[in-house]
Write an enzyme that holds these catalytic residues in place. Sequence first.
Site, PDB file in Angstrom:
ATOM      1  N   LEU A   1       0.836  -1.203   0.000  1.00  0.00           N
ATOM      2  CA  LEU A   1       0.000   0.000   0.000  1.00  0.00           C
ATOM      3  C   LEU A   1       0.871   1.253   0.000  1.00  0.00           C
ATOM      4  O   LEU A   1       2.063   1.183   0.293  1.00  0.00           O
ATOM      5  CB  LEU A   1      -0.910  -0.038   1.232  1.00  0.00           C
ATOM      6  CG  LEU A   1      -1.813  -1.283   1.320  1.00  0.00           C
ATOM      7  CD1 LEU A   1      -2.573  -1.303   2.642  1.00  0.00           C
ATOM      8  CD2 LEU A   1      -2.788  -1.329   0.146  1.00  0.00           C
ATOM      9  N   PRO A   2       0.266   2.419  -0.324  1.00  0.00           N
ATOM     10  CA  PRO A   2       1.090   3.623  -0.476  1.00  0.00           C
ATOM     11  C   PRO A   2       1.842   4.064   0.779  1.00  0.00           C
ATOM     12  O   PRO A   2       3.033   4.348   0.703  1.00  0.00           O
ATOM     13  CB  PRO A   2       0.073   4.694  -0.902  1.00  0.00           C
ATOM     14  CG  PRO A   2      -1.102   3.952  -1.450  1.00  0.00           C
ATOM     15  CD  PRO A   2      -1.142   2.644  -0.714  1.00  0.00           C
TER      16      PRO A   2
ATOM     17  N   LYS B   1      15.379   0.178   5.286  1.00  0.00           N
ATOM     18  CA  LYS B   1      14.935   0.692   3.976  1.00  0.00           C
ATOM     19  C   LYS B   1      15.069   2.220   3.935  1.00  0.00           C
ATOM     20  O   LYS B   1      15.536   2.799   2.947  1.00  0.00           O
ATOM     21  CB  LYS B   1      13.481   0.255   3.746  1.00  0.00           C
ATOM     22  CG  LYS B   1      12.702   1.032   2.713  1.00  0.00           C
ATOM     23  CD  LYS B   1      12.992   0.588   1.303  1.00  0.00           C
ATOM     24  CE  LYS B   1      12.217   1.452   0.311  1.00  0.00           C
ATOM     25  NZ  LYS B   1      12.551   1.203  -1.059  1.00  0.00           N
TER      26      LYS B   1
ATOM     27  N   LYS C   1       8.508  11.248   0.301  1.00  0.00           N
ATOM     28  CA  LYS C   1       7.828  10.531   1.383  1.00  0.00           C
ATOM     29  C   LYS C   1       8.850   9.792   2.251  1.00  0.00           C
ATOM     30  O   LYS C   1       8.819   9.866   3.474  1.00  0.00           O
ATOM     31  CB  LYS C   1       6.836   9.512   0.780  1.00  0.00           C
ATOM     32  CG  LYS C   1       6.113   8.677   1.834  1.00  0.00           C
ATOM     33  CD  LYS C   1       5.366   7.484   1.247  1.00  0.00           C
ATOM     34  CE  LYS C   1       6.241   6.253   1.231  1.00  0.00           C
ATOM     35  NZ  LYS C   1       5.529   4.979   1.109  1.00  0.00           N
TER      36      LYS C   1
HETATM   37  P1  NAD Z   1       0.771   2.757  -5.981  1.00  0.00           P
HETATM   38  O1  NAD Z   1       0.178   4.042  -5.489  1.00  0.00           O
HETATM   39  O2  NAD Z   1       1.020   2.564  -7.431  1.00  0.00           O
HETATM   40  O3  NAD Z   1      -0.152   1.523  -5.506  1.00  0.00           O
HETATM   41  C1  NAD Z   1      -0.789   1.442  -4.270  1.00  0.00           C
HETATM   42  C2  NAD Z   1      -2.121   0.732  -4.493  1.00  0.00           C
HETATM   43  O4  NAD Z   1      -2.738   0.506  -3.217  1.00  0.00           O
HETATM   44  C3  NAD Z   1      -3.113   1.529  -5.326  1.00  0.00           C
HETATM   45  O5  NAD Z   1      -3.516   0.757  -6.447  1.00  0.00           O
HETATM   46  C4  NAD Z   1      -4.274   1.809  -4.357  1.00  0.00           C
HETATM   47  O6  NAD Z   1      -5.542   1.807  -4.995  1.00  0.00           O
HETATM   48  C5  NAD Z   1      -4.139   0.634  -3.408  1.00  0.00           C
HETATM   49  N1  NAD Z   1      -4.779   0.822  -2.113  1.00  0.00           N
HETATM   50  C6  NAD Z   1      -4.676   1.872  -1.254  1.00  0.00           C
HETATM   51  N2  NAD Z   1      -5.406   1.637  -0.140  1.00  0.00           N
HETATM   52  C7  NAD Z   1      -5.969   0.408  -0.295  1.00  0.00           C
HETATM   53  C8  NAD Z   1      -6.831  -0.394   0.513  1.00  0.00           C
HETATM   54  N3  NAD Z   1      -7.248   0.013   1.708  1.00  0.00           N
HETATM   55  N4  NAD Z   1      -7.222  -1.595   0.038  1.00  0.00           N
HETATM   56  C9  NAD Z   1      -6.814  -2.021  -1.180  1.00  0.00           C
HETATM   57  N5  NAD Z   1      -5.998  -1.305  -1.998  1.00  0.00           N
HETATM   58  C10 NAD Z   1      -5.582  -0.108  -1.546  1.00  0.00           C
HETATM   59  O7  NAD Z   1       2.114   2.559  -5.141  1.00  0.00           O
HETATM   60  P2  NAD Z   1       3.391   1.663  -5.553  1.00  0.00           P
HETATM   61  O8  NAD Z   1       4.307   2.445  -6.429  1.00  0.00           O
HETATM   62  O9  NAD Z   1       2.913   0.310  -5.958  1.00  0.00           O
HETATM   63  O10 NAD Z   1       4.123   1.574  -4.128  1.00  0.00           O
HETATM   64  C11 NAD Z   1       3.616   0.769  -3.073  1.00  0.00           C
HETATM   65  C12 NAD Z   1       4.579   0.861  -1.903  1.00  0.00           C
HETATM   66  O11 NAD Z   1       5.871   0.397  -2.313  1.00  0.00           O
HETATM   67  C13 NAD Z   1       4.789   2.291  -1.359  1.00  0.00           C
HETATM   68  O12 NAD Z   1       4.860   2.230   0.035  1.00  0.00           O
HETATM   69  C14 NAD Z   1       6.110   2.718  -1.981  1.00  0.00           C
HETATM   70  O13 NAD Z   1       6.808   3.669  -1.199  1.00  0.00           O
HETATM   71  C15 NAD Z   1       6.854   1.397  -2.052  1.00  0.00           C
HETATM   72  N6  NAD Z   1       7.881   1.313  -3.099  1.00  0.00           N
HETATM   73  C16 NAD Z   1       7.618   1.782  -4.356  1.00  0.00           C
HETATM   74  C17 NAD Z   1       8.607   1.688  -5.327  1.00  0.00           C
HETATM   75  C18 NAD Z   1       8.351   2.210  -6.740  1.00  0.00           C
HETATM   76  O14 NAD Z   1       9.305   2.286  -7.517  1.00  0.00           O
HETATM   77  N7  NAD Z   1       7.119   2.526  -7.110  1.00  0.00           N
HETATM   78  C19 NAD Z   1       9.841   1.106  -5.031  1.00  0.00           C
HETATM   79  C20 NAD Z   1      10.063   0.600  -3.753  1.00  0.00           C
HETATM   80  C21 NAD Z   1       9.063   0.705  -2.794  1.00  0.00           C
END
Ligand code: NAD
Length: 313
Positions: A65-66, A171, A246
Site C-alpha cells: 500500500l502507499p 529501507k 515521502k
Molecule cells: P501505488 O500508489 O502505485 O499503488 C498502491 C495501491 O494501493 C493503489 O492501487 C491503491 O488503490 C491501493 N490501495 C490503497 N489503499 C488500499 C486499501 N485500503 N485496500 C486495497 N488497496 C488499496 O504505489 P506503488 O508504487 O505500488 O508503491 C507501493 C509501496 O511500495 C509504497 O509504500 C512505496 O513507497 C513502495 N515502493 C515503491 C517503489 C516504486 O518504484 N514505485 C519502489 C520501492 C518501494
Amino acid sequence: MRTIAFIGLGHMGAPMALNLHKAGFAVQAFDLSAAACESVASQGVTVANSAAAAVEGADVVITMLPASKHVESLYLGEGGLLGAIAGGTLLIDCSTIAPATARVVAQAAVARGLAMIDAPVSGGTAGAAAATLTFIVGGEADALEHARPVLQAMGKNTFHMGGHSAGQVAKLCNNMALGIIMAATSEALALGVAHGLDATALSQMMAVSTGRSWATEVCNPWPGVLPNAPASRGYSGGFGNDLMLKDLGLAAEAALGVGAAIPLGELARNLYALNSRAGRGGLDFSSIQRLVRSDPGMATASLNDATPPALSP
Ligand code: NAD
C-alpha cells in the site's frame, strides 16, 4: 498449494502478484481501484470483491500500500482486517511505512496470535516485474523462514535486519543515502557542465573514480548520458520524486524518534520538496537535476539584467 491474499495492486503490487501467480501460488487479489483489479484479472489472477473476502482461506496475506495511514487503517481501522484473518496466517507488509506504524501493527497482529514481518522492497518497478526485488525484513526469524518461499517468487535477495520494524528502518537508511547521493551527483554534473565539460565524459570518469555510485552508473540524472535511464526519456518512469520525498519524511520522523541528527537527509528532503513544488513530483527523482542545473544562457541573461545591489554602509 499455498493461498495468498494480495492487497494493493499498484505499480509494484500488480507485478508482484502476477509473479506469485506465475510461480503457482493461488492468489486472491484486491485493490480499491477497479482498473487495478481488472488489469491483474485479465492476466489470470483471481480477484476478490473486498479485502476481507481476499483473506478468506489465505495462508499468507501480503499488503503493498502507499503509506502508513493505509496500512494502519486496513489492519486496525474500523472493521480492520486483523479481526477477519484466521489464526496461523502469516502477514507480510511490503509497503514502505513509518517504523513506528510497522511496530504498532505487528504488535496488534502478535496479540491476536498472528505472525507478521515488515518486508519493504528495493528494486523499483523493473525489479518487481523481473522478480528480482530485494526484501528488507524485520520480524521473528521463524516467520521469515515461513515467508521465504513466497518472497523468493518475487525477488532475489532477502536481508533480515532484526525485530519488528527493523526492515523499515533499514529501507529508510538506504533511501536517505540514495536521495542525498542523487542530489550530490546532480550538483557535481551541473558544475562540470557549467565549466564546459561533457556530461557523459564526466560521468564515465566518475563511474570509475571515487565519486562513483548508482546515480552515476545506473540512473544517471543528466539526459542522454545513459539511454535507458529515466533522464533520457524526460524523467518518466522510475522512482517518483514524491515517493523519495515521502521516504525522506519518514527518515526525518525516525530520526526525531531517537534524537539522531540527519542534516544531509533533511537538506535532501527540502530539495525534493522544492522539486515537487516546481511541478516534478510525478517524475523520476533524478529530475532533481533540473533544480540544480545552471543553464549558461540563463545565467548570463540574469547577470546582465540584474540591478546592482544597493551598497549598505
Ligand atoms: P501505488 O500508489 O502505485 O499503488 C498502491 C495501491 O494501493 C493503489 O492501487 C491503491 O488503490 C491501493 N490501495 C490503497 N489503499 C488500499 C486499501 N485500503 N485496500 C486495497 N488497496 C488499496 O504505489 P506503488 O508504487 O505500488 O508503491 C507501493 C509501496 O511500495 C509504497 O509504500 C512505496 O513507497 C513502495 N515502493 C515503491 C517503489 C516504486 O518504484 N514505485 C519502489 C520501492 C518501494
